[in-house]
Design a protein around this motif. Structure first.
Motif, short mmCIF file in Angstrom:
data_model
loop_
_atom_site.label_atom_id
_atom_site.label_comp_id
_atom_site.label_asym_id
_atom_site.label_seq_id
_atom_site.Cartn_x
_atom_site.Cartn_y
_atom_site.Cartn_z
N ARG A 106 -72.82 0.38 -13.38
CA ARG A 106 -71.48 -0.17 -13.52
C ARG A 106 -70.50 0.92 -13.97
N THR A 107 -70.96 1.82 -14.85
CA THR A 107 -70.11 2.91 -15.32
C THR A 107 -69.73 3.84 -14.18
N VAL A 108 -70.73 4.20 -13.36
CA VAL A 108 -70.46 5.10 -12.24
C VAL A 108 -69.48 4.47 -11.26
N ARG A 109 -69.68 3.16 -10.98
CA ARG A 109 -68.77 2.47 -10.07
C ARG A 109 -67.35 2.44 -10.61
N ALA A 110 -67.24 2.14 -11.90
CA ALA A 110 -65.91 2.07 -12.50
C ALA A 110 -65.23 3.44 -12.48
#
Length: 599
Positions: A106-110
């Motif tokens: 989720r962090t990478v996507r954000a």
């Protein structure tokens, strides 16, 4: 009942997500909205419910045992049918339940969404300070995420995705970095009479259009005060580029950052040197140039060398140290890459002059070049202190050595010039010979740089670090003194050979006497007297006195012999013989008077 209510809520949210989420990105955003709205709707619960619903849909919606089946059944009985999953999701569901999306994913996507917006901007991010701060914050988060993923080593696919995002991010940072350095309003240094320009195109302000190319580059006026620092970037710009450099180094792109810096600053360095009137020339071109052209080039090279190595390069070192503060060794790499080309251009010209003609007339210009290089060597130590630029410092020192060797060779060529002067040519009337005037005036002028010549003849090229050479005023045995004494000996032998051409011995004596007196006069009123010493002057004076006695014996002896009328005990000479003797007396007397006037 509370659990049923929570399950129904999760099912309702899941249905809304499936209905509105037309893409993975939109689905992700909707899930975040719900998780922020109600504490019961955590992302983990929503992802678990979504996975269970997808699994139930893939199995026909039946109600097998297990938590996923229960959630699926209640969703189907209380809500309208779910729309079909995307093909990728259906494939994953058919293969089995999809593992929950981790917080790192989720962090990478954000970060991908956030950074992609900045990377896609068609203007400078640093045009807006708020955008710059937000971008740097996202970069920091991305660098930390990549480092964490690399340390874990459990999700190679996610790490590759983060690395690809980091590369795009660094490419944009590099563009911003170069733009901030090259921005005209932040890079307009003004050096008194030096590199800066006030925008005027008046040739009188710059010494005319002596540029090299289609568009002439104005030539800067020479300066004498080298205590100047060029602030090529404003403090704010330096702070900005330093922030970018630190992120690029932290991300492992330090070398790329150094190359970008060097490319951005090199154009400024190139133009600055061009404004000094120095152009790149090969050794062959230098050797083939006429003496007058080389004199002009050397006259420009000396102040240009001082400007570059006393002002421009130290200023570039200062700027580079501020931009890459605490980021060694990339600051050292950036500095040497920015200045090396133009520094080597100046050094190569000095080397070419050193290996060119050994004509004695070159001595004075080469001495000027040597002194300029020698005097600057101590100041280069703090500028070229790192391992990457130490080689350039060694190049400057080597040029000093070659210029010193060239001075010795030119000085020695003076001996060959005297030896080659034709012995069969003597001055008419016994006057001072041109070779005597040339040699004595040359040596007098050369002694104006006595300290430098002492240093060079001793072979300590630049060893004194620019300080005056310790010269003993009563030391006629120094290398320079011995060399000059040898030149004087060669000159005297050449003059003695020339004197033998005269048929009249008295004229030969007056020739030697005239040239000897001239030599003593030039020695006594210059540094030559100190170098040759009192003993040499006494010996030369004795020679001149002997030549004078030879002249008197060969000239006035004839005059007095004519007056003799005969041997004792004999009678007087006949009148005719006496008249002939009187005529001879007049002839010898007139000749002696003329010789005396020449002497």
């Amino acid at each position: 009942m509370a659990e049923d209510g929570e399950e129904k809520l999760l099912a309702t949210v899941q249905h809304i997500v499936q209905t509105l989420g037309s893409s993975d990105t939109m689905t992700e955003d909707i899930l975040k909205v719900f998780s922020n709205y109600d504490g019961r709707l955590s992302l983990d619960k929503l992802y678990a419910a979504r996975t269970a619903a997808a699994a139930a849909a893939a199995s026909g919606g039946g109600g097998g045992g297990g938590g996923g089946g229960v959630v699926g059944e209640r969703s189907m009985t209380t809500l309208p049918p779910l729309p079909p999953l995307p093909a990728a999701a259906a494939a994953v569901s058919a293969a089995g339940p999809r593992p929950p999306i981790t917080s790192m994913e989720r962090t990478v996507r954000a970060l991908d969404r956030q950074i992609s917006q900045f990377v896609a901007m068609d203007r400078l991010i640093w045009a807006d300070s708020a955008d710059a701060d937000a971008f740097l914050e996202a970069v920091d988060d991305l660098i930390g995420t990549v480092q964490e993923l690399d340390a874990a080593g459990t999700n190679r696919a996610l790490l590759d995705r983060a690395d690809e995002l980091l590369s795009r991010c660094m490419a944009r940072l590099e563009d911003e970095f170069r733009a901030l350095i090259e921005r005209p309003d932040d890079a307009a240094p003004v050096v008194p009479g030096g590199f800066g320009s006030d925008g005027s195109d008046d040739d009188d302000d710059f010494g005319g259009g002596d540029g090299y190319g289609d568009e002439p580059i104005p030539i800067a006026k020479p300066v004498t005060d080298y205590d100047v620092v060029i602030d090529a970037l404003s403090p704010g710009s330096i702070a900005n580029v330093h922030q970018i450099a630190r992120r690029m180094v932290d991300a492992g792109f330090g070398r790329e950052c150094a190359e970008a810096y060097a490319a951005a600053r090199r154009s400024f360095v190139d133009e600055s040197v061009a404004r000094l009137g120095v152009r790149s020339r090969t050794a062959e071109e230098v050797h083939a140039s006429p003496c007058e052209e080389l004199e002009f080039d050397i006259a420009r090279w000396i102040p240009a060398f001082n400007m570059v190595f006393r002002i421009l390069i130290p200023s570039e070192r200062r700027l580079c140290d501020r931009v890459f503060d605490g980021l060694a060794p990339f600051g050292d790499l950036a500095f040497i890459a920015a200045v090396r080309t133009q520094a080597l251009q100046l050094i190569s010209f000095g080397d070419a002059i050193s290996s060119s003609s050994r004509a004695p007339e070159r001595l004075f210009r080469v001495v000027d070049m040597y002194e300029a290089v020698r005097d600057i060597l101590p100041d280069l130590d703090p500028v070229f202190s790192d391992p990457y630029s130490a080689a350039l410092r060694a190049e400057v020192s080597a040029m000093c050595n070659t210029l010193g060797s060239s001075i010795k060779s030119i000085f020695m060529e003076l001996e060959n010039l005297i030896r080659r002067d034709p012995a069969r040519v003597a001055a008419q009337g016994g006057v001072i010979h041109p070779i005597t005037r040339y040699v004595m005036n040359y040596l007098r002028a050369a002694c104006g740089s006595r300290q430098t010549l002492e240093e060079v003849m001793e072979g300590d090229f630049g060893a004194n670090g620019g300080a005056p050479v310790a010269v003993d005023p009563d030391r006629p045995t120094s290398s320079l003194a011995v060399h000059i004494a040898w030149i004087m000996d060669v000159l005297q032998k050449n003059l003695e050979t020339k004197s033998k051409i005269y048929r009249d011995p008295s004229l030969a004596s007056i020739f030697l006497m005239n040239n000897g007196k001239y030599i003593i006069q030039k020695v006594n009123d210059s540094e030559l007297g100190v170098l040759l010493g009192d003993e040499w002057i006494k010996q030369m004076t004795t020679r001149v006195r002997r030549w004078s006695m030879d002249y008197q014996r060969t000239t006035w002896g004839k005059v007095t012999s004519v007056l003799q009328t005969g041997s004792p005990g004999m009678g007087g000479l006949p009148a005719k013989a006496m008249l002939q003797k009187l005529r001879m007396f007049n002839t010898y007397l007139g000749r002696s008077m003329r010789h005396s006037q020449n002497g």
